[in-house]
Design a protein around this motif. Structure first.
Motif, PDB file in Angstrom:
ATOM      1  N   LEU A 185      -3.538  12.358   1.285  1.00 42.71           N
ATOM      2  CA  LEU A 185      -2.799  11.310   1.999  1.00 42.71           C
ATOM      3  C   LEU A 185      -1.861  11.889   3.039  1.00 42.71           C
ATOM      4  N   ILE A 232      -2.020  -7.920   0.569  1.00 42.56           N
ATOM      5  CA  ILE A 232      -1.790  -7.343  -0.759  1.00 42.56           C
ATOM      6  C   ILE A 232      -0.312  -7.414  -1.173  1.00 42.56           C
ATOM      7  N   GLU A 257      -8.725   6.464   8.080  1.00 41.98           N
ATOM      8  CA  GLU A 257      -8.400   5.053   7.845  1.00 41.98           C
ATOM      9  C   GLU A 257      -8.118   4.793   6.380  1.00 41.98           C
ATOM     10  N   ILE A 311      -5.925   0.900  12.109  1.00 42.29           N
ATOM     11  CA  ILE A 311      -7.363   0.846  11.859  1.00 42.29           C
ATOM     12  C   ILE A 311      -8.038   0.356  13.130  1.00 42.29           C
ATOM     13  N   ARG A 321       4.526   1.906  -3.658  1.00 50.55           N
ATOM     14  CA  ARG A 321       4.301   1.820  -2.216  1.00 50.55           C
ATOM     15  C   ARG A 321       3.937   0.400  -1.804  1.00 50.55           C
ATOM     16  N   ARG A 322       3.118  -0.194  -2.628  1.00 49.18           N
ATOM     17  CA  ARG A 322       2.600  -1.504  -2.300  1.00 49.18           C
ATOM     18  C   ARG A 322       3.720  -2.541  -2.297  1.00 49.18           C
ATOM     19  N   PHE A 332       5.665   2.133   5.898  1.00 49.47           N
ATOM     20  CA  PHE A 332       5.573   3.430   6.576  1.00 49.47           C
ATOM     21  C   PHE A 332       5.262   3.253   8.057  1.00 49.47           C
ATOM     22  N   ASN A 358      -1.711   5.585  13.068  1.00 51.23           N
ATOM     23  CA  ASN A 358      -2.638   5.344  11.965  1.00 51.23           C
ATOM     24  C   ASN A 358      -3.048   3.875  11.822  1.00 51.23           C
ATOM     25  N   THR A 369       1.272   4.129  -6.413  1.00 49.78           N
ATOM     26  CA  THR A 369       0.584   3.168  -5.555  1.00 49.78           C
ATOM     27  C   THR A 369       1.280   1.811  -5.624  1.00 49.78           C
ATOM     28  N   LEU A 406       4.462   9.267  -1.714  1.00 50.42           N
ATOM     29  CA  LEU A 406       3.188   9.872  -1.317  1.00 50.42           C
ATOM     30  C   LEU A 406       3.014  11.222  -1.983  1.00 50.42           C
ATOM     31  N   SER A 459      -4.886   6.141   5.298  1.00 50.04           N
ATOM     32  CA  SER A 459      -3.809   5.294   5.795  1.00 50.04           C
ATOM     33  C   SER A 459      -3.625   4.082   4.897  1.00 50.04           C
ATOM     34  N   LEU A 460      -4.735   3.507   4.496  1.00 49.87           N
ATOM     35  CA  LEU A 460      -4.652   2.336   3.629  1.00 49.87           C
ATOM     36  C   LEU A 460      -4.021   2.692   2.290  1.00 49.87           C
ATOM     37  N   ARG A 461      -4.374   3.869   1.792  1.00 47.64           N
ATOM     38  CA  ARG A 461      -3.785   4.304   0.527  1.00 47.64           C
ATOM     39  C   ARG A 461      -2.275   4.408   0.684  1.00 47.64           C
ATOM     40  N   VAL A 462      -1.844   4.934   1.839  1.00 43.43           N
ATOM     41  CA  VAL A 462      -0.414   5.057   2.103  1.00 43.43           C
ATOM     42  C   VAL A 462       0.245   3.677   2.114  1.00 43.43           C
ATOM     43  N   LEU A 463      -0.474   2.704   2.671  1.00 45.28           N
ATOM     44  CA  LEU A 463       0.080   1.354   2.742  1.00 45.28           C
ATOM     45  C   LEU A 463       0.125   0.684   1.380  1.00 45.28           C
ATOM     46  N   GLY A 464      -0.434   1.317   0.388  1.00 46.78           N
ATOM     47  CA  GLY A 464      -0.337   0.739  -0.941  1.00 46.78           C
ATOM     48  C   GLY A 464      -1.659   0.241  -1.497  1.00 46.78           C
ATOM     49  N   TYR A 465      -2.744   0.500  -0.789  1.00 44.42           N
ATOM     50  CA  TYR A 465      -4.046   0.101  -1.339  1.00 44.42           C
ATOM     51  C   TYR A 465      -4.429   1.053  -2.468  1.00 44.42           C
ATOM     52  N   THR A 466      -5.059   0.502  -3.490  1.00 43.34           N
ATOM     53  CA  THR A 466      -5.463   1.341  -4.622  1.00 43.34           C
ATOM     54  C   THR A 466      -6.794   2.016  -4.310  1.00 43.34           C
ATOM     55  N   ARG A 467      -7.142   2.971  -5.157  1.00 41.11           N
ATOM     56  CA  ARG A 467      -8.426   3.658  -4.982  1.00 41.11           C
ATOM     57  C   ARG A 467      -9.587   2.679  -5.018  1.00 41.11           C
TER      58      ARG A 467
END
Ligand SMILES: Nc1ncnc2c1ncn2[C@@H]1O[C@H](COP(=O)(O)OP(=O)(O)O)[C@@H](O)[C@H]1O
Ligand SMILES: [Mg+2]
Lengths: 788, 244
Positions: free
Chosen positions: A780, B123, A689, B108, B94-95, B100, B106, B91, B67, A692-700
């Motif tokens: 990722l 976001i 999960e 949640i 992508r944001r 994707f 994938n 990042t 990625l 996946s969020l990181r892929v969507l653009g969420y930061t660390r």
């Protein structure tokens, strides 16, 4: 099966962080158990060796004075094995350069050779030379307190006469392991000394030629203790016998026995907590492992591995973890056991430590841990066995989630999607969440026990010395005397105020129960010595009847207010009277019986006498006052309040510090173990999960929030129950360690709550950060390739 | 963020790659996943990436999506340099720009369809309302369902709604129908076509299914880490017309 063994070691290596956390928690449990048990066993062994080597007596017989010939009559009593007689006397000690009043007890030893019973243990120097009347041996503790060495000398005032004595040796005896001045609260090695002197010399000094005032004896194996005591009392009545008593009531032995009993009471509690937590952690890890290895298990079975082989495979892994925990626990437990034993040997003043780690204890701890490990993982291993190969080849369907309670009550719009994830993840595995909260709460609670002793002791001291026992100086006279003695004291420069006091030794009886105490009598309206009830209100001393503290009345005598207590005075004409219990008071330190001075004197039929005084003094004149008191032969003892408090702290501080250290260490192990494991678990469960969020653009930072937010929530949720549990745990400790010397009220300072919460929060934060670093290494791309 | 667009005829170039290679170091062995790709992708076009398994399609798509980074060569999205190794830059890229869709959805599992979409809209700066995004994939009525309560095709459409809700400039889909049967596959492709048509999102779809190529503006063939051919479809078929 070689391949399967490779898998075993790889899996373990893969789970090394979590395995280590579990091993640490298990090891703590084993160590805690072994620490307590080895200390207990070693102390008992050391004590018994000491008792045996030095022939500790079974029966103790104080009397006024009996001709030596009477001893033969005692020896003829059925059930008596050996009888030894001696002379014991109170004395004042004058040490050059030490201004405060010092008192002591001197006991005779035979002029030639060793005593038959309660033999001396010589630490340094030599024994007394036959015929020398100026030689003494002193207790090791007293010698240490004043840095005395054989060859030094001191002055004593015995029976009103001043004598100079030379120290030839230092040592101890089983009867003075715990060295408490009669009626005192805590050992004070600086101001109370135990001395030994040749029989002839002491008899001459104390006018006891051809007589004795204390007999000790041992019993034959089949003796009837009570019958022997009754016979002794009959024989000695004409000689001023004040009642023989069994070893059980011997002050030093009684203290040791009670303290050891407390240690035993506490020894089971903490290991149980650890093993519970360890079993839970093991459960979480193995359940998850079996879950992620569904397909592997299915494949193994498809290839023809039996259910038993699969079960054994996981059991082996569990056993390896348990084994490591037990081994580490044995090492740590032995180390801590030696440390704690040494502290206690010092505290109890046993002359030597015979440390032993009984194999039985080690086996016990290992067995209990193995059982806990098995119980924790039974369900997971069964799941692996039950798994049908065909079923497992299909992917697990996505887990079903529900909206959380907080959202249902209408707060949904306040929460971001990540926050909802946190709440639903928690709700998804409520049992695991609850157990995690419980584990952290246990750590919080345990931490509180580390500081509880300190809190409550400070409170007890404040209560006792601030509210009740408020004198600066307590003075005792050799014999009851008239009030002019008080007037005289009050006329000394620097004495601001004084109140009269009379204490008499007495045996209190109710129904079949009896107990020896000093009854203290003072005047109603006294302001230096005051009595308080359980609500800490000042209790007016009743004109008639006797006042007892709650512990003495309820726990020892089983008597209620209004009932008639039989009071046998063990002094003067030794009157026996039935006196109503007028009130009960709260007194956390020691036991106490109190009467109006007039009422006691009426009972004694001796006129208006006092035996001591409580004084307020001006500190600037303290030295002069002490000096003055030393020069008065009729004054036997004086207690300085601040010194009494200090000596108490000296005795307690080391054990307290050690326990705070151990409890903190162990609690941190639990907190880190639970939080780290929980974080790692969450990480494996959520890595897909989160990636996946990181892929969507969420930061660390944003994905850390989901993982660490969950942990933070669990940790915070654990605080209220943890603090509550800590209070309950301390309450349990308080009730299980109360004895005649002290009852422990449940007092916890706000700082203790804060300390426990803070340590766990820090431990949780550190564990979370360890896991946070792994988030930065999330792959990722890997996560996109595979299905769940 | 304004995107300066380079005009080439009537089309603007959004992606521009020059000589990109990707080498995976597997212990002693080097795996050459990409061996020099020069490629331009234009705004609003629907591109299908075809190729055998292992030909480097996913590797290329991941590099385009920020990625992963190439071993050598340059990748530009408008004026963004995607060959950078700075994680925070990727990042942010992508944001702000990329949507994707993956073969295995994938989603949640602990979030409902609407919330999975909201995960992205929360976001982004100018997103579609989650419900509108779900309507675009014909799932307006399933917004409150959890992934476990939906079929594979429905889950994949939620994934598409999630990808487009931020109004991305590019939509990157790696085998979006790979885990689906024909009928559901078509429904998913219709959703992609509609998004491409109505929002004008540049769309790249990876597939090893040749039939799908007929719905693309351009088809790019990859084999062994190289571009082996580019075709332009004069007439795009509708997903329903595809012969599987
Ligand atoms: N993380 C990786 N490590 C090593 N080799 C990889 C990795 N990812 C992909 N490869 C290799 O790179 C080549 C291209 O892979 P990929 O782009 O996934 O192909 P496709 O998506 O076209 O099936 C393959 O030979 C694959 O084995
Ligand atoms: Mg691929």
């Amino acid at each position: 099966m070689r391949a399967l063994n490779h898998k075993l070691w790889r899996d373990l290596w893969h789970l090394r962080g979590q395995s280590m956390a579990i091993i640490a928690v298990m090891a703590s449990g084993v160590a805690c158990y072994l620490m307590f048990m080895s200390t207990l066993d070693s102390l008992l062994l050391s004590r018994d060796l000491y008792y045996n080597d030095n022939r500790f007596a079974d029966i103790f017989v104080p009397i006024k004075r009996a001709p030596e010939a009477v001893a033969r009559r005692l020896a003829r009593i059925d059930g008596v094995d050996k009888v030894d007689t001696r002379v014991m006397a109170p004395l004042s000690i004058d040490i050059e350069g030490f201004h405060e009043p010092v008192v002591g007890t001197v006991t005779s030893i035979p002029d030639d050779g060793e005593a038959l019973l309660n033999r001396l243990y010589l630490r340094a120097g030599r024994t007394i030379e036959a015929g020398r009347n100026d030689e003494i041996i002193i207790s090791e503790a007293f010698a240490e307190a004043h840095d005395f060495r054989p060859g030094d000398s001191l002055h004593v005032i015995i029976n009103g006469k001043r004598k100079r004595l030379r120290i030839v040796g230092t040592g101890g005896s089983p009867e003075f392991v715990h060295q408490l001045r009669p009626g005192g609260m805590f050992p004070d090695y600086e101001r109370y000394g135990i001395l030994w002197m040749g029989r002839t010399a002491l008899s001459n000094a104390f006018d006891m030629q051809g007589a004795f005032n204390y007999a000790v004896l041992t019993l034959t194996r089949d003796a009837n203790e009570q019958a022997v005591i009754d016979s002794i009392d009959d024989i000695l009545k004409p000689y001023g016998g004040i009642g023989a008593f069994a070893r059980e009531y011997q002050p030093s032995h009684r203290f040791l026995a009670q303290e050891l009993e407390q240690l035993e009471n506490l020894s089971g509690l903490f290991p149980i907590i650890f093993l519970g937590v360890a079993a839970f952690l093991l459960n979480v890890v193995v359940t998850r492992l079996v879950g992620t290895q569904r397909e592997q298990i299915a494949a193994l079975k498809a290839f023809g591995y039996s259910n038993l082989t699969v079960a054994l495979h996981y059991l082996q892994m569990i056993m390896l973890i348990v084994l490591a925990g037990v081994l580490l626990g044995i090492i740590a437990g032995t180390w801590l056991g030696v440390m704690l034993s040494e502290i206690y040997v010092e505290y109890f003043r046993l002359p030597f430590l015979h440390f032993e780690m009984q194999p039985l204890r080690v086996i016990q701890s290992g067995l209990i841990t193995f059982i806990a490990g098995l119980l924790g993982t039974l369900a997971a291993v069964r799941a692996a066995v039950r798994l049908k190969p065909a079923e497992a080849m299909r992917p697990e369907s996505p887990a079903a989630y529900r909206t959380s309670f907080i959202e249902e009550i209408g707060l949904k719009h306040l929460l971001s999607a990540p926050s909802r994830m946190i709440l639903r993840n928690l709700g998804h595995k409520p049992v695991k969440s609850l157990l995690t909260v419980l584990g952290i709460a246990l750590a919080v609670g345990m931490l509180m026990t580390g500081r509880f002793q300190g809190d409550t002791i400070n409170y007890m001291m404040d209560l006792h010395y601030g509210l009740s026992q408020r004198d600066d100086l307590a003075v005792g006279f050799v014999e009851p005397t008239t009030r002019s003695a008080l007037t005289e004291l009050q006329s000394l420069q620097g004495v601001e105020y004084g109140e009269p006091l009379r204490t008499v030794p007495a045996r209190l009886r109710f129904e079949h129960r009896e107990y020896r105490v000093y009854i203290s009598a003072f005047e109603p309206g006294a302001t230096i010595k005051r009595l308080v009830d359980s609500d800490l209100n000042i209790v007016e001393l009743p004109r008639d009847g006797i006042v007892l503290n709650e512990y003495l009345a309820e726990e020892i005598l089983g008597i209620k207010t209004g009932e008639l207590l039989t009071v046998e005075i063990l002094e003067g004409s030794m009157p026996i009277r039935r006196v109503p219990v007028a009130a009960l008071i709260r007194q956390d330190l020691g036991v106490g019986a109190y009467m109006d001075l007039e009422a006691l004197n009426r009972l004694m039929q001796e006129g208006d006498l006092i035996s001591g005084a409580y004084l307020y003094i001006d500190d600037r004149y303290a030295q002069e006052i002490y000096q003055h008191l030393k020069e008065r032969p009729r004054i036997v003892g004086s207690v300085i309040r601040t010194q009494e408090i200090e000596s108490f702290h000296r005795t307690m501080d080391e054990t307290m510090l050690f326990w705070t250290f151990v409890a903190t260490l162990f609690s941190v192990v639990i907190a880190v173990g639970v939080v780290y494991n929980s974080a790692r678990m969450t990480l494996t469960e959520r890595s897909r999960e989160l990636a996946s969020l990181r892929v969507l653009g969420y930061t660390r930072g944003e994905i850390s929030y989901i993982l660490l937010g969950e942990l933070a929530l669990l940790t915070l949720a654990a605080m209220p129950p943890g603090l509550w549990f800590g209070r309950a745990l301390c309450g349990y400790i308080a009730t299980s360690i109360g004895n005649e010397m002290y009852r422990v009220p449940l007092v916890l300072e706000p700082a203790t709550y804060a300390f426990a919460a803070l340590v766990v929060l820090v431990a949780a934060a550190v564990s979370a950060l360890l896991v946070r670093r792994r988030l930065d290494k999330l792959d990722l791309i890997e996560v996109l390739k595979t299905r769940e | 963020m304004t995107v300066t667009r380079t005009q080439t005829g009537d089309k603007e170039i959004v992606f521009n790659t020059r000589g990109i290679t990707k080498v995976y170091q597997m212990g002693e062995v080097e795996v050459h996943a990409l061996r020099g790709i020069d490629l331009e992708l234009y705004g609003g076009e629907f591109v299908v990436l075809l190729g055998a398994s292992g030909s480097g399609k996913s590797t290329l798509l991941n590099i385009l999506g920020g990625l992963d980074v190439p071993t050598s060569g340059t990748v530009h999205y408008a004026d963004h340099d995607l060959s950078t190794f700075r994680e925070s830059v990727l990042t942010r890229y992508r944001r702000e720009h990329v949507g994707f869709v993956f073969q295995f959805y994938n989603l949640i599992p602990s979030l409902t369809a609407r919330e999975n979409v909201a995960l992205v809209t929360e976001i982004s700066t100018n997103p579609l309302p989650p419900d509108e995004a779900l309507k675009m994939v014909n799932l307006g009525d399933r917004a409150d369902h959890f992934p476990a309560q939906m079929s594979g095709g429905e889950q994949q459409r939620v994934a598409i709604a999630r990808a487009i809700a931020k109004r991305p400039d590019v939509l990157l889909c790696d085998e979006p129908t790979g885990a689906l049967d024909i009928k559901t596959g078509i429904v998913v492709l219709e959703a992609l076509a509609r998004v491409n048509r109505e929002l004008g999102t540049t769309t790249v779809v990876i597939t090893h299914n040749v039939a799908i190529a007929d719905m693309a503006d351009r088809v790019i063939r990859l084999s062994d880490g190289r571009i082996s051919g580019i075709e332009i479809n004069s007439r795009k078929k509708l997903p329903a017309e595809l012969s599987w």
